[in-house]
Design a protein around this motif. Sequence first.
Motif, mmCIF file in Angstrom:
data_model
loop_
_atom_site.group_PDB
_atom_site.id
_atom_site.type_symbol
_atom_site.label_atom_id
_atom_site.label_comp_id
_atom_site.label_asym_id
_atom_site.label_seq_id
_atom_site.Cartn_x
_atom_site.Cartn_y
_atom_site.Cartn_z
ATOM 1 N N PHE A 1 -12.914 -10.646 0.921
ATOM 2 C CA PHE A 1 -13.244 -9.539 0.009
ATOM 3 C C PHE A 1 -11.998 -9.174 -0.791
ATOM 4 C CE2 PHE A 1 -12.220 -7.524 4.111
ATOM 5 C CZ PHE A 1 -11.224 -6.629 3.749
ATOM 6 N N ARG A 2 -12.234 -8.504 -1.926
ATOM 7 C CA ARG A 2 -11.143 -8.212 -2.837
ATOM 8 C C ARG A 2 -10.267 -7.080 -2.286
ATOM 9 N NH1 ARG A 2 -10.998 -10.492 -7.602
ATOM 10 N NH2 ARG A 2 -9.622 -8.882 -8.426
ATOM 11 N N LEU A 3 -8.974 -7.328 -2.278
ATOM 12 C CA LEU A 3 -8.022 -6.307 -1.879
ATOM 13 C C LEU A 3 -7.447 -5.566 -3.071
ATOM 14 C CD1 LEU A 3 -5.980 -8.281 0.821
ATOM 15 C CD2 LEU A 3 -7.589 -6.416 1.253
ATOM 16 N N MET A 4 -7.351 -6.260 -4.208
ATOM 17 C CA MET A 4 -6.629 -5.714 -5.360
ATOM 18 C C MET A 4 -7.414 -5.887 -6.640
ATOM 19 S SD MET A 4 -3.008 -7.392 -4.280
ATOM 20 C CE MET A 4 -3.912 -8.901 -3.909
ATOM 21 N N ASN A 5 -7.168 -4.982 -7.557
ATOM 22 C CA ASN A 5 -7.666 -5.059 -8.930
ATOM 23 C C ASN A 5 -6.491 -4.970 -9.884
ATOM 24 O OD1 ASN A 5 -10.451 -5.303 -8.581
ATOM 25 N ND2 ASN A 5 -10.693 -3.087 -8.282
ATOM 26 N N ARG A 6 -6.563 -5.688 -10.972
ATOM 27 C CA ARG A 6 -5.534 -5.575 -12.009
ATOM 28 C C ARG A 6 -5.995 -4.562 -13.055
ATOM 29 N NH1 ARG A 6 -1.039 -8.029 -13.436
ATOM 30 N NH2 ARG A 6 -1.287 -9.604 -11.807
ATOM 31 N N VAL A 7 -5.181 -3.537 -13.285
ATOM 32 C CA VAL A 7 -5.474 -2.502 -14.267
ATOM 33 C C VAL A 7 -4.358 -2.533 -15.307
ATOM 34 C CG1 VAL A 7 -5.882 -0.056 -14.674
ATOM 35 C CG2 VAL A 7 -6.600 -1.091 -12.504
ATOM 36 N N GLY A 8 -4.637 -3.163 -16.441
ATOM 37 C CA GLY A 8 -3.585 -3.353 -17.438
ATOM 38 C C GLY A 8 -2.524 -4.280 -16.887
ATOM 39 N N THR A 9 -1.286 -3.797 -16.857
ATOM 40 C CA THR A 9 -0.194 -4.596 -16.298
ATOM 41 C C THR A 9 0.034 -4.279 -14.820
ATOM 42 O OG1 THR A 9 1.418 -2.926 -17.005
ATOM 43 C CG2 THR A 9 0.955 -4.743 -18.534
ATOM 44 N N ARG A 10 -0.720 -3.318 -14.298
ATOM 45 C CA ARG A 10 -0.536 -2.912 -12.905
ATOM 46 C C ARG A 10 -1.552 -3.572 -11.985
ATOM 47 N NH1 ARG A 10 -1.797 1.577 -11.424
ATOM 48 N NH2 ARG A 10 -3.056 2.300 -13.177
ATOM 49 N N ALA B 1 0.835 -1.209 0.000
ATOM 50 C CA ALA B 1 0.000 0.000 0.000
ATOM 51 C C ALA B 1 0.864 1.252 0.000
ATOM 52 C CB ALA B 1 -0.932 -0.003 1.209
ATOM 53 N N ARG B 2 1.989 1.236 0.712
ATOM 54 C CA ARG B 2 2.869 2.406 0.762
ATOM 55 C C ARG B 2 3.616 2.606 -0.547
ATOM 56 N NH1 ARG B 2 7.011 1.696 3.587
ATOM 57 N NH2 ARG B 2 6.444 -0.187 4.729
ATOM 58 N N HIS B 3 4.151 1.523 -1.103
ATOM 59 C CA HIS B 3 5.010 1.641 -2.283
ATOM 60 C C HIS B 3 4.240 1.593 -3.598
ATOM 61 C CE1 HIS B 3 8.674 1.502 0.034
ATOM 62 N NE2 HIS B 3 8.290 0.405 0.647
ATOM 63 N N GLY B 4 3.135 0.849 -3.627
ATOM 64 C CA GLY B 4 2.336 0.772 -4.846
ATOM 65 C C GLY B 4 2.785 -0.285 -5.831
ATOM 66 N N THR B 5 3.888 -0.993 -5.541
ATOM 67 C CA THR B 5 4.356 -2.053 -6.435
ATOM 68 C C THR B 5 4.787 -3.260 -5.602
ATOM 69 O OG1 THR B 5 6.671 -1.322 -6.443
ATOM 70 C CG2 THR B 5 5.214 -0.375 -8.114
#
Length: 293
Positions: free
Chosen positions: A49-58, A17-21
């Motif tokens: 519950f969902r923590l993350m979504n994939r947006v393109g390659t991110r 969450a802090r770094h984003g990657t």
Amino acid sequence: MSRVPSTQALRALESFARHGTVWQAADELCLTRSAVSHQLRLLERDLGFRLMNRVGTRVELTPQGMAYAQDIRSALALISGSATRNAARGISGALTVSCPAGFASSWLCPRIAGFCGAFPDVLLSLVTPRRLDDTSNPDVDLFITFGYGNAPGMEVELLKEVEFTPLCSPALLNRLDLDVPENLPDAPLLHLGTTEDWESWFRLAGLPEEVAQGGIRFSDMNLVYSAALASQGVAMGDEFICQQAMASGQLVRPFDLSILSPRSYFMVLPPEKSGNPASAAFRGWLRGEMPEG
């Protein structure tokens, strides 16, 4: 869910969450990327519950994931703070720290309550030496010096390298139109002792070194910064201890040009004082306060 997720999974989420990657989280936690991804997937499964979504390659956090990560950050900070507070119990005694006046007033003093809060039973005294690299006071338990780290027979640890850059008040910047280094001869230069730092900067800027000979010389860095804040001239400022004045806009950088000082801040410990637990506590606290890089 009734059971508490694994601490490693929670730390993986907080770091992500802090770094984003994922790769930066893996680097911070000394894990592989696949291990971090696996921890996040397991955590998502356990939570339901969902923590993350994939947006393109991110991959990015969902709103639920972001809110949960903020709660986890607070919880981990509470756990860490509890450990610090309990570790501090029993550490007591007197501690005298010597450090340069500029370092003390501009950087250490605005933070020192953090040490006192963590180690309330330590009786702390701060003193300032006449020389920035002085380690001769027998009453001092720990020295913070500014120099070359020359202290034979003592334990020396690099604390922070320093870059210098011209600093002045916004009012002086506007009044003298300091948009290019070539306009600096129109401004009074403020020196700490010698003109050495200004001469180095003028060489880097491609300007005649003799221009640095003019101006006002002070014996104390606090006097230099007081004059700069009062629009009396341009100081060759230590970007480290001036960070608060720069962040608040009290001092500004007219030019994006800095010099790496040959001198640095060091922690110096006399061998006969190495058994002082309060000194060890202060050293650990100080390391934690130092910015990275």
